[in-house]
Design an enzyme around this catalytic site. Sequence first.
Site, PDB file in Angstrom:
ATOM      1  CE1 TYR A  55       3.692  -0.171   3.052  1.00 31.60           C
ATOM      2  CE2 TYR A  55       3.024   2.102   2.722  1.00 31.60           C
ATOM      3  CZ  TYR A  55       2.906   0.905   3.399  1.00 31.60           C
ATOM      4  OH  TYR A  55       1.984   0.786   4.406  1.00 31.60           O
ATOM      5  CG  HIS A 126       5.426  -0.555   8.744  1.00 35.61           C
ATOM      6  ND1 HIS A 126       5.912  -0.351   7.480  1.00 35.61           N
ATOM      7  CD2 HIS A 126       4.176  -1.044   8.559  1.00 35.61           C
ATOM      8  CE1 HIS A 126       5.007  -0.692   6.579  1.00 35.61           C
ATOM      9  NE2 HIS A 126       3.944  -1.129   7.216  1.00 35.61           N
ATOM     10  CB  SER A 205      -6.906  -3.139   3.729  1.00 40.33           C
ATOM     11  OG  SER A 205      -5.584  -3.284   3.277  1.00 40.33           O
ATOM     12  N   PRO A 206      -9.473  -0.402   3.768  1.00 41.59           N
ATOM     13  CG  PRO A 206     -10.006   1.837   3.335  1.00 41.59           C
ATOM     14  CD  PRO A 206      -8.852   0.887   3.394  1.00 41.59           C
ATOM     15  NE  ARG A 209      -5.124  -7.016   2.601  1.00 42.35           N
ATOM     16  CZ  ARG A 209      -4.028  -6.332   2.921  1.00 42.35           C
ATOM     17  NH1 ARG A 209      -3.339  -5.743   1.979  1.00 42.35           N
ATOM     18  NH2 ARG A 209      -3.620  -6.245   4.183  1.00 42.35           N
ATOM     19  CG  PHE A 211     -14.450  -8.920  -1.047  1.00 41.39           C
ATOM     20  CD1 PHE A 211     -14.779  -9.980  -1.877  1.00 41.39           C
ATOM     21  CD2 PHE A 211     -15.296  -8.618   0.006  1.00 41.39           C
ATOM     22  CE1 PHE A 211     -15.943 -10.721  -1.659  1.00 41.39           C
ATOM     23  CE2 PHE A 211     -16.460  -9.345   0.231  1.00 41.39           C
ATOM     24  CZ  PHE A 211     -16.782 -10.407  -0.605  1.00 41.39           C
TER      25      PHE A 211
END
Length: 336
Positions: A55, A126, A205-206, A209, A211
């Site tokens: 990252y 990863h 991403s629970p 992202r 939405f």
Amino acid sequence: MPQRSIGPFQVFPIGLGCMNFSHAYGTPPPPEQGERVLLAALDQGVTLFDTAALYGFGGNETIVGRVLKPHRSRITLASKGGMAGVQGDDGVMRRVIDGRPEAIRRNCEDSLRRLQTEVIDLYYLHRWDKKVPVEESVGAMGRLVEQGKVRALGLSEVSAATIRKAHAVHPIAAVQTEYSLWTRNPEIAVLDACRELGIAFVAFSPVARAFLCDALHDVTTLEAKDIRRTMPRFEPAHYARNLQLLPGYKALAREAGCTPAQLALAWLLHKREYIVPIPGTTNVDHLRENLGAVNVKLQPALIERLDAHINQRTVSGHRYSAQSRSEVDTEDYPEA
């Protein structure tokens, strides 16, 4: 607040994914904004903080390490190796998946330095480098445990079969994969493997992202370097169909007495007691909203209606591009 177990650690039920401070969603915010979110998370009781060598090509670990160093004894610190930035002959940094033991050792040493710590609590592979047997990569990670540089091991974006191979070499404390109402791949086999082996499942991403936060209505406004532009379900035609799911979803959130983001997180917390979601945000108010999901109680009948409304059959488009799918090892549903 009841804690959740990850290997030897007890953590607040919702952790903080730190990627957003430096990576993936267009222009990163100023470092001081990430600092504010980190300190607010500490103040709200968050104990699991998740970063990675990739990252910001190390920049994310640098921010996390600087801010959290004075609070190191209060937290469970997670990072990842086996995928990192490598500078090419042209001077450009590029993402490289490299699971060779020497690469994993180097990644870990670099992470320890940037995180300003002597030990990483939870260290993930990863990505499984498919050119290297996962047993070799995990064996190298196990030696990091023996050397006192890492306390527990994790895997990211792998199948149940790979989890079993890795766990036979060294105990795996956590598996991290995308999981939400609209990404159900872990339900094929990974969640059951984790239950059987006593492994925590960390859901990234629970909130899909953004939405499931009802925060993204026009995907044409995404920055050119936003990774969602490469994801099929965010392509305009697919996304237009997915937006049709939101009115019914928001009605269920109102019925549950919570926000859409809290409903997404509460759904995960109700699914299995060994699931720990790690939503990311660069906004302190959104952080507090997310953490409020621990107080949301969902009735079984409402959960059933949620499951029926948003799932792998009702969502349009794949979660990853063909290239990204080739780099992960997760089970997948057949193409519709």
